[in-house]
Design a protein around this motif. Structure first.
Motif, PDB file in Angstrom:
ATOM      1  N   UNK A  54       0.839  -1.192   0.000  1.00  0.00           N
ATOM      2  CA  UNK A  54       0.000   0.000   0.000  1.00  0.00           C
ATOM      3  C   UNK A  54       0.878   1.247   0.000  1.00  0.00           C
ATOM      4  N   UNK A  55       0.412   2.282  -0.692  1.00  0.00           N
ATOM      5  CA  UNK A  55       1.151   3.540  -0.717  1.00  0.00           C
ATOM      6  C   UNK A  55       1.159   4.144   0.684  1.00  0.00           C
ATOM      7  N   UNK A  72       1.556  11.938   3.508  1.00  0.00           N
ATOM      8  CA  UNK A  72       1.475  10.636   4.173  1.00  0.00           C
ATOM      9  C   UNK A  72       0.072  10.081   4.034  1.00  0.00           C
ATOM     10  N   UNK A  73      -0.010   8.803   3.677  1.00  0.00           N
ATOM     11  CA  UNK A  73      -1.282   8.136   3.450  1.00  0.00           C
ATOM     12  C   UNK A  73      -1.629   7.181   4.587  1.00  0.00           C
ATOM     13  N   UNK A  74      -1.016   7.402   5.749  1.00  0.00           N
ATOM     14  CA  UNK A  74      -1.328   6.604   6.932  1.00  0.00           C
ATOM     15  C   UNK A  74      -1.269   7.507   8.153  1.00  0.00           C
ATOM     16  N   UNK A  75      -1.727   6.984   9.275  1.00  0.00           N
ATOM     17  CA  UNK A  75      -1.658   7.750  10.522  1.00  0.00           C
ATOM     18  C   UNK A  75      -0.406   7.390  11.317  1.00  0.00           C
ATOM     19  N   UNK A 122      -5.255   9.162  -3.927  1.00  0.00           N
ATOM     20  CA  UNK A 122      -6.059   9.423  -2.733  1.00  0.00           C
ATOM     21  C   UNK A 122      -7.293   8.525  -2.766  1.00  0.00           C
ATOM     22  N   UNK A 123      -7.457   7.774  -1.689  1.00  0.00           N
ATOM     23  CA  UNK A 123      -8.589   6.859  -1.596  1.00  0.00           C
ATOM     24  C   UNK A 123      -9.727   7.581  -0.903  1.00  0.00           C
TER      25      UNK A 123
END
Length: 125
Positions: A54-55, A72-75, A122-123
């Motif tokens: 996953x990105x 950033x695509x995560x927390x 972007x999801x």
């Protein structure tokens, strides 16, 4: 529009400029799976870092090859400190010496330009 609504014209002009530099940098896209993204990269390029397929993050490099923007695509496993995903971190000059830059610790929501330029990754939920 330029003369009838100059404020809106300037807003759209700024939006275009901000989207344009990101889209042009994406033409020089590198993909990888690294623990830590390289500080220096090819000038005007983007590095997409994947974790577990996953990105995880996207770094934009400026004309000197130094970082300009991280998305950033995560927390980061810390939803309390990063409740908004995706989020951005800017890079700033640390001192009067322009050769030293530092990533902004505080995150911010993506700008409209960043949402438009990165809509491919972007999801939306």
């Amino acid at each position: 529009m330029k003369y009838n609504d100059p404020n809106r014209y300037n807003e759209l002009k700024s939006l275009y400029r901000d989207v344009n530099w990101q889209v042009k940098a994406q033409e020089n896209l590198k993909i990888g799976n690294v623990h830590k993204v390289e500080f220096i990269g090819p000038p005007n390029s983007v590095f997409d870092n994947y974790k577990d397929g996953k990105l995880d993050s996207r770094r934009y490099y400026g004309p000197t090859g130094k970082p300009r923007l991280d998305i950033d695509f995560s927390d980061h496993g810390n939803p309390k400190n990063h409740p908004v995903v995706p989020h951005a971190h800017d890079w700033h000059v640390k001192t009067e010496n322009i050769d030293i830059i530092k990533r902004e610790r505080n995150w911010r929501s993506l700008s409209k330009a960043e949402e438009v330029a990165n809509q491919d990754v972007i999801i939306k939920e």
